[in-house]
Scaffold this active site. Structure first.
Site, mmCIF file in Angstrom:
data_model
loop_
_atom_site.group_PDB
_atom_site.id
_atom_site.type_symbol
_atom_site.label_atom_id
_atom_site.label_comp_id
_atom_site.label_asym_id
_atom_site.label_seq_id
_atom_site.Cartn_x
_atom_site.Cartn_y
_atom_site.Cartn_z
ATOM 1 N N CYS A 1 0.448 5.660 1.433
ATOM 2 C CA CYS A 1 0.924 6.102 2.870
ATOM 3 C C CYS A 1 1.751 7.340 2.797
ATOM 4 O O CYS A 1 2.533 7.572 2.011
ATOM 5 C CB CYS A 1 1.491 5.018 3.776
ATOM 6 S SG CYS A 1 0.391 3.599 3.551
ATOM 7 N N GLY B 1 -12.474 -1.177 -6.767
ATOM 8 C CA GLY B 1 -13.164 0.043 -6.548
ATOM 9 C C GLY B 1 -14.798 -0.298 -6.848
ATOM 10 O O GLY B 1 -15.089 -0.326 -8.049
ATOM 11 N N GLY B 2 -15.562 -0.152 -5.698
ATOM 12 C CA GLY B 2 -17.024 -0.341 -5.803
ATOM 13 C C GLY B 2 -17.650 -1.709 -6.377
ATOM 14 O O GLY B 2 -18.577 -1.862 -6.836
ATOM 15 N N ASN C 1 0.844 -1.174 -0.085
ATOM 16 C CA ASN C 1 0.109 0.015 0.162
ATOM 17 C C ASN C 1 1.076 1.119 0.081
ATOM 18 O O ASN C 1 1.462 1.772 0.941
ATOM 19 C CB ASN C 1 -0.845 0.055 1.374
ATOM 20 C CG ASN C 1 -1.636 1.171 1.371
ATOM 21 O OD1 ASN C 1 -1.635 2.181 0.523
ATOM 22 N ND2 ASN C 1 -2.382 1.201 2.471
HETATM 23 C C1 LIG Z 1 -12.600 0.726 6.152
HETATM 24 C C2 LIG Z 1 -11.451 0.471 4.857
HETATM 25 C C3 LIG Z 1 -10.107 0.295 5.385
HETATM 26 C C4 LIG Z 1 -9.301 0.061 4.337
HETATM 27 N N1 LIG Z 1 -8.020 -0.332 4.613
HETATM 28 C C5 LIG Z 1 -7.158 -0.445 3.821
HETATM 29 C C6 LIG Z 1 -5.622 -1.014 4.169
HETATM 30 O O1 LIG Z 1 -5.216 -0.965 5.355
HETATM 31 N N2 LIG Z 1 -4.747 -1.032 3.100
HETATM 32 C C7 LIG Z 1 -5.193 -0.991 1.740
HETATM 33 O O2 LIG Z 1 -4.261 -0.988 0.891
HETATM 34 N N3 LIG Z 1 -6.321 -0.518 1.386
HETATM 35 C C8 LIG Z 1 -7.307 -0.264 2.325
HETATM 36 N N4 LIG Z 1 -8.735 -0.014 2.297
HETATM 37 C C9 LIG Z 1 -9.008 0.642 0.688
HETATM 38 C C10 LIG Z 1 -9.655 -0.793 0.009
HETATM 39 O O3 LIG Z 1 -9.031 -2.094 0.005
HETATM 40 C C11 LIG Z 1 -10.004 -0.723 -1.492
HETATM 41 O O4 LIG Z 1 -8.749 -0.286 -2.113
HETATM 42 C C12 LIG Z 1 -10.832 0.512 -1.652
HETATM 43 O O5 LIG Z 1 -11.803 0.511 -0.526
HETATM 44 C C13 LIG Z 1 -11.817 0.870 -2.832
HETATM 45 O O6 LIG Z 1 -12.283 -0.548 -2.966
HETATM 46 P P1 LIG Z 1 -14.166 -0.552 -2.739
HETATM 47 O O7 LIG Z 1 -14.671 0.602 -3.473
HETATM 48 O O8 LIG Z 1 -14.640 -1.955 -3.284
HETATM 49 O O9 LIG Z 1 -13.977 -0.351 -1.229
HETATM 50 C C14 LIG Z 1 -9.408 0.301 3.055
HETATM 51 C C15 LIG Z 1 -10.909 0.535 2.737
HETATM 52 C C16 LIG Z 1 -11.799 0.842 3.718
HETATM 53 C C17 LIG Z 1 -13.322 1.015 3.218
#
Ligand SMILES: Cc1cc2nc3c(=O)[nH]c(=O)nc-3n(C[C@H](O)[C@H](O)[C@H](O)COP(=O)(O)O)c2cc1C
Ligand SMILES: Cc1cc2nc3c(=O)[nH]c(=O)nc-3n(C[C@H](O)[C@H](O)[C@H](O)COP(=O)(O)OP(=O)(O)OC[C@H]3O[C@@H](n4cnc5c(N)ncnc54)[C@H](O)[C@@H]3O)c2cc1C
Ligand code: FES
Lengths: 261, 313
Positions: free
Chosen positions: B137, B250-251, B134
């Site tokens: 950061c 993403g979504g 990731n």
């Molecule tokens: C509550 C929450 C915590 C997340 N924690 C991390 C994390 O620790 N590391 C990371 O790389 N992405 C993290 N993400 C990002 C997700 O892995 C993902 O990339 C992002 O939510 C987009 O996908 P989605 O729309 O399907 O949720 C987090 C997302 C959410 C909603």
């Protein structure tokens, strides 16, 4: 602890007072496993808005595998729930979280403010199963007005509890805070359970702390998952570390919580 | 291989050396350490599980409120709360080793050296199949600029991690950049085995009654169906810009969503926020992919990866 996802048919919708509803749904697996103080995550709509499930305490488990939730309309999600009609299906996940401690039977006091009444009714019923008469046990209910609270006062009374009420407008019982009722009886109590607005629970927790009475509280936070995955449901614990309400709670011993926030 | 209506459907995909039984994974931070979902989801069916981001030391995370719902999505400012690498290895790996699915550990740090140290500690551990880095950061040394917004910093992190591990390395890209293909190419050149995208889009919400931000951290990451079109566009651009496999995020909540990403060029997908409101989303996507392929007369999911057809004007 077992958890289930069920598509629960809505059996009954009761309008208790303006904006306050009670839903009965058939969810046999959740009903069979639920413990007082636990909650369900309810999908209020299958469209994407609102997207997230909403947490509701299990208000009652009734025979035939039914559960009830009691709620107040405060926003979009609860407004949708209020528009459902019997026959509609509600996707529910539960029972979730850590509920009230009820292994032993002591002299008890249950204090509910507003919709905090919801989990206490299930608790009050389960406590009866220990076989002892609840005549010496108190239930204190606080609400805005007679309209909001009178039905619940009657229901707890019917279970055999000694019920006292407070209202914000003075239309029923004590005119003021529900925690005002606690003072006179506290010295005789061995245990207090409370659920309601944070400031109310804070007062109850402080009074119990001073009187060295064991007190459990049921906390609320914003929850995205209810499953311990999002880490969004934190509050501050007594030791300054974050607590996760959905898995470590929602019920906590009062001394585990930082009441300053 | 699965059999549907007498037809064998092959859902297997490869991300470099990492072989998955199907292209459906769960996204970091949205699936805990998998155990959280064990009663509701058949974990053994998933292509891979990406665990919550791990840092060298445990992190407490941000003050509450940390999450708020927005139209068709949510904002989060969890602040990367996690148990730390030692806590992860001692308390979380044992359960994960028992799951018959690939385990990918998402790592985060505030310096390239921290990422490298983490990669080293997670290498050679039974049950860990790959790392996802990731890079969204803040780089503490560069005044908090995210690694993932600067090609040079992203390159440094990727190289450092690659130097410390022989596990496949997936670099997870941030969408909060002007041209995401620049970042994708930089990490490809630095040795990434695959890229995953997108992480959350930075957003904000205000409570007008109190005139205060809805998140204690003021800003947070937007996720959920609301971001899908942006994510899809970025995946499509990146898939054309690099030759390593691309993982779409993403979504994604349904098989149709997943198919859009595969057609746009993703080799696999990750299900994120949908796990919160529909824990079985990943499983139903696997079923839906198979049904789609059968209906389209395809016997392998690989036939539709990047199969988007664009008519010439
Ligand atoms: C509550 C929450 C915590 C997340 N924690 C991390 C994390 O620790 N590391 C990371 O790389 N992405 C993290 N993400 C990002 C997700 O892995 C993902 O990339 C992002 O939510 C987009 O996908 P989605 O729309 O399907 O949720 C987090 C997302 C959410 C909603
Ligand atoms: C474990 C638990 C048990 C609960 N049990 C009950 C119950 O039995 N009966 C009941 O009526 N309500 C209960 N709640 C609160 C209930 O979940 C919220 O009222 C509901 O989610 C609001 O949804 P909405 O879409 O109508 O409101 P939204 O539009 O989401 O919000 C409306 C307003 O309520 C606030 N709000 C939303 N969710 C919460 C929350 N979780 N805590 C505090 N404020 C919030 C928002 O900030 C906003 O100001 C419980 C909450 C938790 C965490
Ligand atoms: S609500 Fe998601 S971890 Fe508690």
């Amino acid at each position: 602890m077992p958890e289930f996802q069920e598509k629960a048919p809505l059996l009954q919708k009761e309008a208790i007072a303006p904006g306050i509803f009670r839903l009965t749904m058939h969810a046999p697996e959740i009903a069979g496993a639920a413990h007082p103080g636990q909650f369900v995550m309810v999908q209020v709509d299958t469209s994407m808005d609102p997207l997230l499930r909403r947490p509701f305490s299990v208000h009652q488990v009734t025979s035939g595998g039914n559960i009830q939730i009691l709620f107040k309309v405060v926003g979009q999600g609860t407004a949708r729930l209020a528009r459902l009609t019997p026959g509609d299906q509600l996707d529910c996940i539960g029972p979730l979280g850590r509920g009230f401690f009820l292994d032993r039977r002591d002299r008890l006091c249950l204090i509910g403010g507003g919709m905090g009444i919801a989990p206490l009714y299930f608790l009050a019923k389960r406590l009866l199963q220990t076989g002892e008469s609840p005549g010496d046990d108190y239930v204190f209910l606080g609400g805005r007005s007679r309209e909001e609270i009178s039905l619940f006062a009657a229901e707890f009374f019917d279970l055999g509890y000694t019920v006292k009420v407070s209202t914000d407008d003075g239309s029923m019982g004590h005119h003021g805070f529900v925690t005002d009722l606690l003072g006179p009886v506290l010295p005789d109590m061995e245990r207090v359970y409370t659920c309601g607005p944070f400031p109310m629970m804070r007062i109850a927790a402080q009074k119990c702390g001073q009187a060295a009475v064991f007190c459990q509280v049921s906390l609320e936070t914003h929850m995205a998952c209810g499953l311990g995955a999002c880490l969004g449901c934190t509050l501050t614990g007594a030791d300054g570390r974050y607590i996760h309400v959905c898995r470590q709670g929602p019920v906590f011993d009062a001394e585990e919580v930082a009441w300053t926030t | 291989m699965d059999n549907i209506n007498g037809m064998d459907i092959d859902l297997r995909v490869r991300l470099g050396e990492l072989r998955l039984r199907n292209p459906v994974m769960t996204a970091s931070g949205t699936f805990g350490y998998a155990r959280e979902f064990s009663q509701l989801v058949n974990l053994h069916r998933l292509g891979a599980i990406v665990v919550k981001g791990i840092s060298l030391k445990p992190r407490p995370g941000n003050p509450p409120p940390r999450v708020v719902e927005t139209a068709c999505g949510m904002l989060n400012a969890i602040g990367l709360e996690n148990v730390g690498v030692q806590g992860f290895l001692e308390r979380k790996m044992e359960f994960l080793r028992g799951v018959n699915s690939r385990v990918i550990v998402n790592i985060l740090g505030d310096s390239a050296a921290e990422y490298g140290a983490l990669a080293g500690k997670l290498t050679g551990i039974e049950g860990i199949d790959a790392l996802e880095v990731n890079i969204s950061c803040p780089n503490v040394k560069k005044g908090g600029v995210a690694f993932g917004t600067d090609p040079a910093m992203a390159t440094e992190v990727t190289r450092t991690v690659k130097g410390q591990t022989d596990l496949p390395v997936i670099v997870k890209l941030s969408p909060n950049v002007t041209d995401i293909t620049v970042m994708a190419r930089a990490v490809e050149d630095a040795g990434a085995d695959a890229v995953s995208l997108i992480n959350t889009l930075i957003g904000m919400a205000i409570d007008v009654g109190s005139r205060r931000p809805k998140l204690a951290n003021v800003i947070g990451g937007l996720s959920g169906p609301a971001i899908k079109p942006v994510a899809l566009r970025m995946v499509w651009q990146v898939a054309r810009a690099v030759s390593i496999p691309v993982i779409g995020i993403g979504g994604i909540a349904t098989a149709e969503d997943a198919l859009e990403f595969l057609l746009a060029g993703a080799t696999a997908i990750e299900v994120g926020t949908a796990n919160f409101y529909q824990p079985r989303a990943a499983e139903s996507i696997i079923d839906g992919l198979r049904a789609y392929l059968a209906a389209q007369g395809e016997d392998s999911v690989r036939a539709i990866i990047g199969a988007l057809q664009i008519d010439e004007a």
